[in-house]
Design an enzyme around this catalytic site. Structure first.
Site, PDB file in Angstrom:
ATOM      1  N   HIS A 105       0.696  -1.343   0.036  1.00 22.60           N
ATOM      2  CA  HIS A 105      -0.094  -0.107  -0.086  1.00 22.60           C
ATOM      3  C   HIS A 105       0.974   1.175  -0.138  1.00 22.60           C
ATOM      4  O   HIS A 105       0.578   2.151  -0.726  1.00 22.60           O
ATOM      5  CB  HIS A 105      -0.749  -0.088   1.202  1.00 22.60           C
ATOM      6  CG  HIS A 105      -1.648   1.228   1.258  1.00 22.60           C
ATOM      7  ND1 HIS A 105      -1.519   2.229   2.400  1.00 22.60           N
ATOM      8  CD2 HIS A 105      -2.638   1.618   0.644  1.00 22.60           C
ATOM      9  CE1 HIS A 105      -2.312   3.097   2.451  1.00 22.60           C
ATOM     10  NE2 HIS A 105      -3.001   2.922   1.305  1.00 22.60           N
ATOM     11  N   GLU A 120       2.252   1.926  -3.212  1.00 21.14           N
ATOM     12  CA  GLU A 120       1.112   2.361  -4.335  1.00 21.14           C
ATOM     13  C   GLU A 120       1.109   3.887  -4.255  1.00 21.14           C
ATOM     14  O   GLU A 120       0.962   4.720  -4.981  1.00 21.14           O
ATOM     15  CB  GLU A 120      -0.102   2.098  -3.884  1.00 21.14           C
ATOM     16  CG  GLU A 120      -1.294   2.294  -4.646  1.00 21.14           C
ATOM     17  CD  GLU A 120      -2.724   2.393  -3.673  1.00 21.14           C
ATOM     18  OE1 GLU A 120      -2.809   1.623  -2.763  1.00 21.14           O
ATOM     19  OE2 GLU A 120      -3.277   3.512  -3.734  1.00 21.14           O
ATOM     20  N   HIS A 121       1.101   4.370  -2.760  1.00 22.37           N
ATOM     21  CA  HIS A 121       1.107   5.920  -2.618  1.00 22.37           C
ATOM     22  C   HIS A 121       2.443   6.344  -3.416  1.00 22.37           C
ATOM     23  O   HIS A 121       2.368   7.473  -4.238  1.00 22.37           O
ATOM     24  CB  HIS A 121       1.330   6.282  -1.228  1.00 22.37           C
ATOM     25  CG  HIS A 121       0.002   6.353  -0.525  1.00 22.37           C
ATOM     26  ND1 HIS A 121      -0.725   7.562  -0.210  1.00 22.37           N
ATOM     27  CD2 HIS A 121      -0.956   5.263  -0.330  1.00 22.37           C
ATOM     28  CE1 HIS A 121      -1.648   7.206   0.555  1.00 22.37           C
ATOM     29  NE2 HIS A 121      -1.870   6.006   0.439  1.00 22.37           N
ATOM     30  N   GLU A 155      -3.987   8.192   6.933  1.00 20.37           N
ATOM     31  CA  GLU A 155      -5.217   7.321   6.237  1.00 20.37           C
ATOM     32  C   GLU A 155      -5.447   6.481   7.196  1.00 20.37           C
ATOM     33  O   GLU A 155      -6.587   6.029   7.414  1.00 20.37           O
ATOM     34  CB  GLU A 155      -4.544   6.774   4.947  1.00 20.37           C
ATOM     35  CG  GLU A 155      -5.678   5.756   4.498  1.00 20.37           C
ATOM     36  CD  GLU A 155      -4.889   5.213   3.153  1.00 20.37           C
ATOM     37  OE1 GLU A 155      -3.910   5.853   2.838  1.00 20.37           O
ATOM     38  OE2 GLU A 155      -5.711   4.416   2.413  1.00 20.37           O
TER      39      GLU A 155
END
Lengths: 443, 462
Positions: free
Chosen positions: B70, B73-74, B150
């Protein structure tokens, strides 16, 4: 219809899309006086039908949650069917039905296959739900209890608490102030009779419109609209919603809450649906906080400083003045500095306006990608319902990108200054970083 | 964990996916460097969805680096040698497109939706960052803060999400589904650029990816464009995955999660197989479990709504879900909130009674028929969304099943019998393979400040 609010970002090649004209919306009235909006989309054997009433929470009176509860009870019993029978009838034919409300409107959405035997059952059921809901005592008690639990759960969420308080602060005594779902006290006090009265007053032909988007002919669309509304009494349109007074001066409230993040909202009531300034405000806000990763607020708050996961601003045009909202959520010890960055970003934008480069990029994005907003039957039906409910021109989907392309820097600067006044902004912070600074700013 | 506003995790977890019986033709190609290209035509509007799916997600991670897929991904939006940070988003925005990405347990996917003639730009940019990501130290420091925000938003301040996280960590012992997609807080904080670089090199390669395009396109032209932009990329040697097969559960597991909240909440999960884990002659079991989920939670006429929410009024809300397309054996999930005047014990008992009934008596012909009708109708409705069609193809390719499985779906569901539904209920919904989590609300006192961060590994940063 706030549901149908758009966070959309898009754009591109104006030319490429001019060739592909927007969908053709047709409109007429049934003999019963119900307005019909229709788009023919022959590609898939399905149809999306929406019946929309001016029966949102703005007409709750002092019984906050009345519109919502009325809508929630519709499919729990109608005519000779109870909730089980209704669910089975619809699901036996693969139909999907839902109801809901916003501040302005109440709707019933029906999605069905177009095969006649299936569509007929779905329509017959939906028509009965609209015209003859039972509001049985047992159903009423059960749904009210479930709503009360949902309202209780809302209090787990600093974000929801902040959003609720924000609307109360910007709207004061106006009917837009309270949440559509209502409040615990008002829902507790609700009676079955209130729902029946609300239904009788607002779920009437002259307060309704029908949207039909799908693989059906115009004749068939007319039959669908009549089938759904013929049993409704003529009735009267809903009374207008009172105008929204602007807040007199800026206020900031800080509400401590045991959460890891502090949620922040700031803004004021601004714009009605159909206001010609909307195009300039929309384009301008795309640059300020509506354009996702390319917008100034995201760049300042998230990309430059890593302060927040989501940071944004948007306008919500309603029947009467809907809000401009800017918001973010951040770790508690960063709450004040994040709010400061947010405020500075808005102030600077109001003072300087967008650059030509930003403006061109925003216009390209919005116009070029406009078609992506209605590239499915479901999205198109939502758009048509919005156009119908707010009385926008039938060529709105063609007109919007054209008007956006015409917006210039002066229009943005002037529209923002005309509508937004930070000296009237209402601000709320909810979370572990919402500490009163003891300087009298609280309340 | 989508990079921005949406969350596909629950979508994928709880909604049975359905495909279309009469789907339009799908074209499949493979480039010399191993990139799979799948194209599905949909000519309803002059637009197209492009998605690049990588076979990597949280279930590929090991302890200590959870959340790295994840996090990467950022960072994929933070620039390559050719395009600086934010350029990707700016270029797509100028073209009127939408772009974003999402990470799940078994995949990381990047997408653009664009006017169809603009697709080459998306291909150029995706190809560029598939092998030439910069991974700048400063950008990483900021982005790590964003991911921690997040996490706070999605999990730490969400009583139910937090319960789910703890629940999965207890339900799985050594299987990789035990870790949250977003990662454990201490792991996120300790990630380094060197970790990311290694992860990127290992997994972001044409032979570990599938390019899916759905829209108003000509498949041959898509292939030409794909060859032009992705063709020159070097493949990687992809190491075979270690099995990490979950040890057999030997008895019921229970946990309590105490967090400030207003309502109690129940999660129950039975260990069940998935399509990919079943031998050919037992694959009907995955479809039978899907029908079972439909009998319980396929709309307002399903059993949980009819019996528990309306009939006995024990639940204010109750749901069940199963995803046959997961990569590894998964959980058949139940969740619920007790109605006013009822508690978690009663709700749990009621859910167990529903399970028992499924084991003791076959579902009625009417129920079975209704579930099948819904599946058939949904297969039509799903074709309304190009994005969802692309997601289904990408997911099945990435999990090793192949998109052709979508074509079988409706038929396989239609063939399921009441006896088969009963058989899987008996075989898999057994107490010894069950985990039960209860959210026990702690009071939320008005004006209360959160507790101070508790040392290392807490949720708070500096």
């Amino acid at each position: 219809m706030s549901v149908k609010a758009c966070f959309a970002l898009f754009v591109g090649l104006v030319l490429a899309f001019d060739v592909w004209a927007g969908p053709k919306i047709q409109s007429w009235r049934t003999e019963n006086g119900v307005k019909v909006y229709y788009v023919h989309t022959p590609e898939l054997p399905l149809v999306d039908v929406q019946v929309v009433f001016a029966a949102g929470s703005a007409w709750d009176g002092d019984r906050f949650g009345l519109a919502h509860l009325t809508s929630a009870l519709l499919d729990t019993g109608a005519g000779r069917w109870d909730a089980d029978a209704i669910a089975q009838r619809l699901e036996n034919v693969g139909a999907q039905l839902s109801t809901g409300v916003s501040r302005d409107s109440a709707w019933l959405d029906l999605r069905s296959l177009t095969a006649a035997d299936k569509l007929d059952v779905a329509l017959e059921t939906a028509a009965e739900i609209l015209a003859h809901p039972r509001f049985a005592r047992a159903d009423f008690e059960r749904e009210r209890k479930r709503l009360l639990l949902a309202l209780k759960q809302r209090e787990e969420s600093p974000g929801q608490l902040a959003a609720m308080r924000f609307y109360q602060m910007i709207y004061g005594d106006h009917p837009y102030a309270h949440p559509s779902e209502g409040e615990i006290d008002t829902v507790k006090a609700m009676r079955r009779q209130d729902l029946e009265d609300f239904h009788r007053r607002y779920y009437v032909a002259r307060n309704a419109l029908v949207v039909v988007v799908g693989a059906v002919s115009r004749t068939e669309a007319d039959r669908i609209a009549r089938r759904l509304t013929d049993a409704l009494p003529q009735g009267e349109p809903a009374a207008p919603i009172p105008p929204v007074p602007a807040p007199q001066h800026a206020r900031t409230e800080r509400k401590p809450f045991p959460s890891a993040q502090t949620h922040i909202y700031t803004g004021m009531p601004v714009i009605r649906r159909g206001d010609p300034d909307y195009y300039a405000l929309y384009v301008g806000n795309h640059i300020l906080g509506g354009g996702g990763f390319t917008s100034r607020i995201v760049k300042e708050v998230r990309e430059k400083r890593g302060l927040s996961y989501s940071a944004y601003s948007y306008f919500v045009p309603l029947k009467e003045k809907g809000p401009f909202v800017a918001g973010l959520q951040t770790r508690n010890d960063a709450a004040e500095s994040a709010l400061e960055v947010l405020r500075r970003t808005i102030d600077r934008y109001l003072a300087e306006g967008p650059t030509e480069t930003e403006l061109e990029a925003a216009k390209k994005n919005i116009t070029g990608g406009f078609v992506l907003r209605y590239d499915s039957n479901a999205k198109l039906a939502d758009y048509v319902a919005m156009i119908g409910f707010y009385g926008l021109p039938l060529d709105y989907l063609d007109r919007f990108p054209r008007e956006v392309a015409r917006v210039d820097r002066t229009a943005v600067v002037e529209a923002f200054r005309r509508h937004l006044d930070p000296d009237r902004f209402q601000t709320v912070l909810v979370g572990g970083g919402a500490v009163s600074r003891g300087d009298g700013e609280k309340q | 964990m989508i990079r921005r506003f949406l969350c596909f995790l629950w979508l994928v977890l709880l909604l049975p996916l359905a495909a279309c019986a009469t789907a339009p033709k799908v074209h499949e190609y493979r480039l010399d460097n191993g990139l799979k290209v799948v194209v599905k035509e949909d000519h309803r509007a002059p637009v197209a969805v492009s998605q690049v799916w990588y076979k990597v997600g949280s279930s590929y991670e090991h302890d200590g680096i959870t959340g790295i897929s994840h996090m990467l991904e950022h960072m994929m939006f933070k620039g390559t040698e050719k395009h600086g940070p934010g350029e990707f988003s700016r270029i797509i925005a100028e073209l009127g497109g939408r772009e974003n990405a999402f990470t799940g347990t078994d995949y990381t996917a990047y997408f653009e939706t664009l006017e169809k003639s603009r697709l080459p730009v998306a291909f150029e940019l995706e190809a560029d960052r598939m092998r030439h990501l910069k991974l700048d130290e400063k950008e990483f420091a900021k982005e790590k803060q964003v991911v921690l925000e997040e996490r706070r938003m999605r999990t730490d301040d969400q009583p139910r999400a937090k319960t789910y996280e703890h629940f999965m960590a207890v339900a799985f012992t050594n299987g990789p589904y035990r870790n949250p997609v977003i990662g454990w807080p201490a792991d996120i904080e300790a990630l380094t650029v060197a970790d990311l670089r290694q992860w990127y090199r290992q997994w972001y390669a044409p032979n570990n990816a599938t390019l899916v395009v759905v829209g108003d396109v000509d498949p041959e032209r898509i292939l030409t464009w794909a060859k032009k932009w992705f063709g020159p990329l070097e493949p990687s040697e992809i190491p075979p995955l270690k099995p990490r097969t979950e040890v057999e559960q030997r008895g019921e597991r229970r946990l309590t999660v105490k967090v400030p909240a207003k309502l109690p909440y129940l999660l129950m999960g039975y260990k069940v197989p998935v399509l990919a884990s079943l031998p050919e002659d037992r694959q009907w079991e995955a479809y039978a479990l899907t029908v079972l989920a439909g009998v319980l939670d396929g709309g307002e006429s399903a059993r949980l709504a009819t019996h528990l929410v309306r009939g006995r009024q024990i639940a204010a809300a109750a749901g069940a879900g199963y995803d046959l397309y997961d990569r590894l054996p998964t959980l058949f999930l139940f969740n619920g909130t007790p109605a006013q005047g009822h508690d978690l014990d009663e709700l749990e008992q009621a859910l167990r009674q529903e399970v028992k009934r499924l084991q003791e008596e076959p579902v009625s012909a009417g129920e079975l028929e209704r579930v099948k009708t819904q599946v058939t109708a949904e297969a039509v409705y799903e074709r309304d969304s190009m994005f969802y069609q692309a997601m289904q193809i990408g997911l099945l390719e990435t999990n090793g099943l192949g998109w052709r499985r979508l074509d079988e779906y409706v038929d396989r569901i239609q063939q399921i019998t009441a006896a088969q539904v009963q058989e899987v209920a008996r075989k898999y919904l057994t107490a010894d393979h069950l985990t039960v989590a209860r959210l026990q609300p702690l009071p939320i006192k008005a004006g209360q400040r959160p507790p101070a961060p508790a040392g290392l590994g807490g949720n708070h940063v500096r």
